[in-house]
Write a protein that holds these residues in place. Sequence first.
Motif, PDB file in Angstrom:
ATOM      1  N   ALA A 290     -29.797  35.490  15.143  1.00  0.00           N
ATOM      2  CA  ALA A 290     -30.885  36.119  14.393  1.00  0.00           C
ATOM      3  C   ALA A 290     -30.524  37.549  14.059  1.00  0.00           C
ATOM      4  CB  ALA A 290     -32.173  36.104  15.218  1.00  0.00           C
ATOM      5  N   PRO A 291     -31.103  38.083  12.981  1.00  0.00           N
ATOM      6  CA  PRO A 291     -31.010  39.535  12.786  1.00  0.00           C
ATOM      7  C   PRO A 291     -31.737  40.225  13.944  1.00  0.00           C
ATOM      8  CG  PRO A 291     -31.774  38.434  10.793  1.00  0.00           C
ATOM      9  CD  PRO A 291     -31.800  37.417  11.887  1.00  0.00           C
TER      10      PRO A 291
ATOM     11  N   ASP B  90     -35.499  40.468  13.953  1.00  0.00           N
ATOM     12  CA  ASP B  90     -36.310  39.266  14.175  1.00  0.00           C
ATOM     13  C   ASP B  90     -36.683  39.086  15.639  1.00  0.00           C
ATOM     14  OD1 ASP B  90     -36.073  38.777  11.513  1.00  0.00           O
ATOM     15  OD2 ASP B  90     -35.122  36.810  11.704  1.00  0.00           O
TER      16      ASP B  90
ATOM     17  N   ILE C 206     -34.934  28.318  17.541  1.00  0.00           N
ATOM     18  CA  ILE C 206     -34.005  28.078  16.452  1.00  0.00           C
ATOM     19  C   ILE C 206     -33.239  26.808  16.790  1.00  0.00           C
ATOM     20  CG2 ILE C 206     -33.773  30.531  15.861  1.00  0.00           C
ATOM     21  CD1 ILE C 206     -31.044  30.510  17.266  1.00  0.00           C
TER      22      ILE C 206
ATOM     23  N   VAL D 113     -31.399  41.319   4.381  1.00  0.00           N
ATOM     24  CA  VAL D 113     -31.050  40.028   4.982  1.00  0.00           C
ATOM     25  C   VAL D 113     -31.625  38.931   4.115  1.00  0.00           C
ATOM     26  CG1 VAL D 113     -31.316  38.523   6.988  1.00  0.00           C
ATOM     27  CG2 VAL D 113     -31.023  40.981   7.320  1.00  0.00           C
TER      28      VAL D 113
ATOM     29  N   HIS E   9     -32.325  34.856   4.090  1.00  0.00           N
ATOM     30  CA  HIS E   9     -32.381  33.639   4.885  1.00  0.00           C
ATOM     31  C   HIS E   9     -32.265  32.443   3.951  1.00  0.00           C
ATOM     32  CE1 HIS E   9     -33.672  35.379   8.769  1.00  0.00           C
ATOM     33  NE2 HIS E   9     -34.230  36.299   7.998  1.00  0.00           N
ATOM     34  N   ASP E  10     -31.354  31.545   4.240  1.00  0.00           N
ATOM     35  CA  ASP E  10     -31.209  30.337   3.446  1.00  0.00           C
ATOM     36  C   ASP E  10     -30.606  29.246   4.327  1.00  0.00           C
ATOM     37  OD1 ASP E  10     -31.350  28.637   1.314  1.00  0.00           O
ATOM     38  OD2 ASP E  10     -30.182  29.896  -0.037  1.00  0.00           O
ATOM     39  N   VAL E  11     -30.904  28.013   4.014  1.00  0.00           N
ATOM     40  CA  VAL E  11     -30.347  26.881   4.744  1.00  0.00           C
ATOM     41  C   VAL E  11     -29.411  26.137   3.813  1.00  0.00           C
ATOM     42  CG1 VAL E  11     -30.841  24.716   5.932  1.00  0.00           C
ATOM     43  CG2 VAL E  11     -32.388  26.663   6.208  1.00  0.00           C
TER      44      VAL E  11
END
Length: 202
Positions: A27-28, A31, A40, A162, A164-166
């Motif tokens: 994680a950043p 977060d 997660i 930052v 975030h992507d999957v």
Amino acid sequence: MPDTQHAAPKQGITDEGYLTDSWYLAAPSTDLVAGKQHRIMVLGEPVVVGRTPKGEPFALRDICPHRLVPLSAGQQLETDGEWTLQCPYHGWRFGTDGGCKLMPSLTDDSPYDLSKVKVRRYPVHEANGAVYLYVAHNPRSDAPPAVPPPEFGPLPDKPGFVIHDVFNAHMDDAVVGLMDPAHVPFVHNQWWWRPPSVGLKL
């Protein structure tokens, strides 16, 4: 005649093709709020990552070994001078080292040894605004990581932004492409990758 030969167990990679004995971004840093935790998924396994009220990041398997309840749904409480994560079902408390520190249902004269109960702990490393966790191939291993944490050279203390992507990508797409310089002059000069209007050339 039946086949009695068995393949040797794989080391450093799971049956699904995930690399073990490796560091992964958890994680950043922003977060992970002090005194909070969340779940997660890492290599298909649930992991609870959090930060103690003292500011120390931690990562544990997000399954209480008692009744398989997510530890991420619990709360952090101080137990004998150290911060622990309490399971929301029966109140078992686990330290950031993965060891069980308290079972409220035990009486003072119970002979049960709490040190026999553990939840998997993932070593963590925080640098440059990111928290990484190490996934050992052997889930019961207490040995230090076989490789050092990621080092990217001089970077700012925290990232400027930052995203975030999957990505649903096989290792060939996600990793091998990064190590394949032969594709660069072809793919990265295409109009759909880098339009000529930007005036950038490799």
